[in-house]
Design an enzyme around this catalytic site. Structure first.
Site, short mmCIF file in Angstrom:
data_model
loop_
_atom_site.label_atom_id
_atom_site.label_comp_id
_atom_site.label_asym_id
_atom_site.label_seq_id
_atom_site.Cartn_x
_atom_site.Cartn_y
_atom_site.Cartn_z
N ASN A 107 32.97 36.77 82.56
CA ASN A 107 33.52 37.15 81.25
C ASN A 107 34.33 38.44 81.35
OD1 ASN A 107 32.71 35.34 78.86
ND2 ASN A 107 30.85 35.42 80.10
N ASN A 159 28.69 40.89 71.49
CA ASN A 159 27.97 40.20 72.56
C ASN A 159 28.45 38.75 72.63
OD1 ASN A 159 25.76 39.75 74.47
ND2 ASN A 159 24.77 38.60 72.82
N ILE A 184 19.40 46.54 73.97
CA ILE A 184 20.16 47.73 73.55
C ILE A 184 19.27 48.61 72.67
CG2 ILE A 184 22.21 48.50 72.25
CD1 ILE A 184 22.82 47.07 74.89
N HIS A 204 27.16 34.99 73.57
CA HIS A 204 25.92 34.22 73.80
C HIS A 204 26.31 32.76 74.07
CE1 HIS A 204 21.69 33.29 73.67
NE2 HIS A 204 22.01 32.22 72.97
N GLY A 215 30.00 38.54 86.26
CA GLY A 215 31.15 39.16 85.61
C GLY A 215 32.33 38.24 85.36
C1 GAR Z 1 27.25 34.28 80.27
O1 GAR Z 1 27.06 32.89 80.25
C2 GAR Z 1 26.82 34.90 78.96
O2 GAR Z 1 27.08 34.07 77.86
C3 GAR Z 1 25.34 35.04 79.20
O3 GAR Z 1 25.25 35.50 80.52
C4 GAR Z 1 26.32 34.94 81.28
C5 GAR Z 1 27.00 36.05 82.06
O4 GAR Z 1 27.94 35.52 82.96
N1 GAR Z 1 24.74 35.96 78.26
C6 GAR Z 1 23.56 35.74 77.69
O5 GAR Z 1 22.84 34.80 77.96
C7 GAR Z 1 23.13 36.81 76.69
N2 GAR Z 1 22.03 36.35 75.89
P1 GAR Z 1 29.06 36.45 83.62
O6 GAR Z 1 28.37 37.65 84.25
O7 GAR Z 1 29.69 35.55 84.65
O8 GAR Z 1 30.03 36.85 82.54
#
Ligand code: GAR
Length: 207
Positions: A14, A108, A94, A110, A12
């Site tokens: 982000n 989203n 989703i 990425h 989490g």
């Molecule tokens: C992030 O790096 C995000 O970009 C990635 O998961 C991580 C979540 O980190 N998402 C993907 O790869 C989606 N395809 P977080 O839980 O610390 O935010």
């Protein structure tokens, strides 16, 4: 006021960048109505609770079938009447019904410069492993709207990050988060909250 739901699966960071962005005024006209996790142990749920934000877990394993999970996920999401759904490290496919209902209202993050290192199988550390294996010099992150494909929806913002020859997947992941993800995700939400983002013929126009 833009009401958002933030969907998470893991640490989490982000989500934290969004919470901090609202607190500091980087994100305006926005409130987080709910944080939804598919994983009971996601630290993101703790981050939400610590900030007094409603946090719920909707776990596929608790349902008889994927269809039952999909239906209840959509029902619960609908109950919050949000304007925007933010996928912040949400590792669940989703349902198409939800994509159709929330057309251009799901974003989203990425961890690559789409269309590189995206699509099925590219998520989290696997993206950075792929980047390093290919000897790529510049990578980054992308915020995009979600459509029926995997990482194929209209691109809202991207930010580049240089790859260092000494990088490991972990150091690169951290730098992409710090230099790109935690900046463009809050910025994209602020742009949407202030009605500056439009999708025209499949492409994003920022006014
Ligand atoms: C992030 O790096 C995000 O970009 C990635 O998961 C991580 C979540 O980190 N998402 C993907 O790869 C989606 N395809 P977080 O839980 O610390 O935010």
């Amino acid at each position: 006021m833009l009401k958002i739901a933030v969907c998470v699966s893991g640490g989490g960071t982000n989500l934290q960048a969004i919470i901090d962005g609202i607190d500091s005024g980087i994100i305006t006209n926005t409130q987080i109505s709910v944080v939804i996790s598919n994983n009971k142990n996601a630290f993101a749920l703790e981050r939400a609770k610590k900030h007094g934000i409603e946090a719920v877990c909707i776990c596929p394993k608790d349902y008889e079938s994927r269809e039952a999970f999909n239906q209840d996920f959509l029902r619960q999401l609908d109950s919050y009447e949000v304007d925007l759904v933010v996928l912040a490290g949400f590792l669940v496919v989703i349902p198409e019904q939800m994509i159709a209902k929330y057309r251009n209202r799901i974003i989203n993050i990425h961890p690559s410069l789409i269309p590189s290192f995206c699509g099925t199988g590219y998520y989290g550390l696997k993206v950075h492993e792929g980047v390093l294996a290919r000897g790529v010099r510049v990578t980054g992150a992308t915020v995009h709207f979600v459509d029926e494909g995997t990482d194929t929806g209209p691109i809202i913002l991207q930010k580049a990050v240089e790859v260092d020859p000494s990088d490991t997947p972990e150091t690169l992941q951290r730098r992409v988060m710090e230099q790109a993800e935690w900046k463009i995700m809050p910025k994209a939400i602020d742009l949407i909250a202030n009605n500056r983002v439009n999708v025209v013929e499949g492409k994003v126009i920022i006014s």
